[in-house]
Write an enzyme that holds these catalytic residues in place. Structure first.
Site, short mmCIF file in Angstrom:
data_model
loop_
_atom_site.label_atom_id
_atom_site.label_comp_id
_atom_site.label_asym_id
_atom_site.label_seq_id
_atom_site.Cartn_x
_atom_site.Cartn_y
_atom_site.Cartn_z
N ASP A 164 0.83 -1.20 0.00
CA ASP A 164 0.00 0.00 0.00
C ASP A 164 0.86 1.26 0.00
OD1 ASP A 164 -1.94 1.87 0.43
OD2 ASP A 164 -2.70 1.02 2.30
N ASP A 224 -10.75 4.66 -0.50
CA ASP A 224 -11.48 3.69 0.32
C ASP A 224 -12.99 3.78 0.09
OD1 ASP A 224 -8.92 3.39 1.24
OD2 ASP A 224 -9.48 3.36 3.36
C1 GLA Z 1 -5.33 2.56 3.30
C2 GLA Z 1 -6.02 1.50 2.45
C3 GLA Z 1 -6.94 0.67 3.33
C4 GLA Z 1 -6.15 0.05 4.49
C5 GLA Z 1 -5.41 1.12 5.26
C6 GLA Z 1 -4.45 0.52 6.28
O1 GLA Z 1 -6.23 3.49 3.77
O2 GLA Z 1 -6.73 2.12 1.41
O3 GLA Z 1 -7.59 -0.31 2.58
O4 GLA Z 1 -5.25 -0.90 3.96
O5 GLA Z 1 -4.62 1.94 4.39
O6 GLA Z 1 -3.73 1.48 6.97
#
Ligand code: GLA
Length: 422
Positions: A164, A224
């Site tokens: 990520d 998200d």
């Molecule tokens: C981001 C991602 C989420 C999750 C968080 C974890 O916001 O988009 O799906 O993995 O990080 O910190």
């Protein structure tokens, strides 16, 4: 099947040749030809810890989830990945100052124990990291340690990595992003273990255009998700509701395919407004069904984001609808296109491997609507008679000539499979 029939439709459908990524032939040491198995040949299905638990995760939650996936029938319906998201790491703060190790208070027997546990139950385990010094929740990332981390994940028996970059590399150029994702992808390959690689960059920098070229098996097309079907606007400038996400994917069909999927983000079914990480007040059973139907026909990975303890009977029935899941796991691996966009009344469709077509009649409006699917005008199908099956009623509806009309409730998607009726 009439494979040539299906190929003809795909060519018509995509306007492009079938991707070479769909699995070229190799020769083994005895000179035999074989097709190497593609990682994530169909969209990954499973569960992810973040959207319900955030970083309040531990060994018991993961073990209970694995057990629950088995006893509820979710594993047998295809949900085999249990993915530990952010928060398994011991340290918060920069990787330059801390090693990347599991938090033994949360995971006393370590991650390998959980991978072994998952494998013994016929399931797979996923883990999370990122290319920055820190991850999104502020834990140590993998920066500068890609090879060692990939080796460590492989030695634990991990099967999926969500990598990520959206917090550490929000402003990064495509060049930098290709480099950092490419580095981890190569490190995973060098580890010798097949690990599905999720390059998570919140749908920025047109990641769908280059994700496949750096070895990603899935990439998020948006920020998200929120636990909401249709919240006015793009809430807080960051969260996308179900309809926002569907809109976001229109036109991206060509980038999704076997081994490399547009990811519409985790499923919200079963959250019912109780996520501490997402905004949103939940959705109705109809809306959760529509969300599931659309993620399926769009060939998004299907990762449950709720606590399995909180799933209602309706949630489970939704998640286990085999006829809907079959659209997602279809061997052609196509993402449905939007063929009709008549304001709030929209029709998405795609060819399936057996020569039939999957269709979604989506009513985004606040009122019940009569929707008409014109087989020839809308989808350019050559069939003179068309057999229609409803995938939520599990019922063949009969044979039709030019069109099929249905009453579609507000926020409902009628899900159909249509095939030549001669
Ligand atoms: C981001 C991602 C989420 C999750 C968080 C974890 O916001 O988009 O799906 O993995 O990080 O910190």
């Amino acid at each position: 099947m009439k494979l040539c029939h299906a190929m003809f439709f795909i060519a018509l459908y995509s306007g492009i040749a079938i991707s070479g990524n769909a699995g070229g032939e190799s020769t083994d040491k005895n000179g035999e030809k074989y097709s190497p198995k593609i990682l994530a040949e169909t969209p990954p299905m499973g569960w992810s810890s973040w959207n319900y638990y955030g970083d309040r995760i531990n060994e018991k939650i993961i073990i209970d989830t694995i057990d629950n996936m088995v006893s509820s029938g979710l594993r047998d319906a295809g949900y085999i990945y249990v993915n530990i998201d952010d928060g398994w790491q011991k340290y918060k703060g920069s990787r330059a100052d801390h090693p990347l190790v599991f938090d033994e208070k949360k995971f006393p027997r370590g991650i390998k124990y959980l991978a072994d546990y998952a494998h013994a139950k016929g399931m797979k385990l996923g883990i999370y990291s990122g290319p920055g010094n820190t991850t999104c929740a502020g834990y140590t990332g993998s920066q500068g340690n890609e090879k060692a981390d990939a080796k460590m994940f492989a030695s634990w028996g991990v099967d999926h990595l969500k990598y990520d970059s959206c917090c550490s590399h929000q402003q990064a150029s495509q060049k930098v992003l290709k480099q950092v994702f490419g580095d981890m992808s190569q490190a995973l390959q060098a580890s010798g273990r097949p690990v599905v690689f999720h390059a998570c960059h919140c749908g920025w920098q047109n990641i769908w255009q280059w994700g496949n070229s750096v070895g990603a098996n899935q990439w998020r097309i948006g920020q998200d998700i929120s636990d909401d079907f249709n919240y006015p606007g793009n809430r807080e400038g960051y969260y996308f509701d179900v309809l926002d996400m569907i809109d976001r994917g229109v036109g991206l069909e060509q980038y999704s395919g076997k081994g490399h999927w547009n990811d519409y983000d985790m499923l919200i079914i079963g959250l019912h407004g109780h996520s501490k990480e997402l905004v949103g007040t939940g959705a109705s059973d109809t809306e959760y069904r529509t969300h599931f139907s659309m993620w399926s026909i769009l060939s998004s990975p299907l990762l449950i984001g709720a606590s399995l303890d909180n799933l209602t009977k309706e949630d489970l029935d939704t998640l286990k609808n085999k006829e809907i899941i079959a659209l997602n796991q279809d061997a052609l691996g196509l993402q449905a296109k939007r063929y009709v966009s008549n304001g709030d009344l929209q029709i998405f469709a795609k060819p399936l491997a057996d020569g039939s077509w999957a269709v979604a009649l989506l009513n985004r409006s606040g009122q019940t609507a009569h929707m008409t699917l014109n087989f020839h005008q809308d989808l350019d199908l050559p069939w003179t008679k068309v057999m229609v099956r409803d995938l939520w009623q599990h019922k063949d509806l009969g044979t039709f000539g030019d069109s099929y009309q249905a009453e579609v409730q507000s926020h409902e998607a009628k899900m159909l499979v249509i095939r030549s009726g001669w």
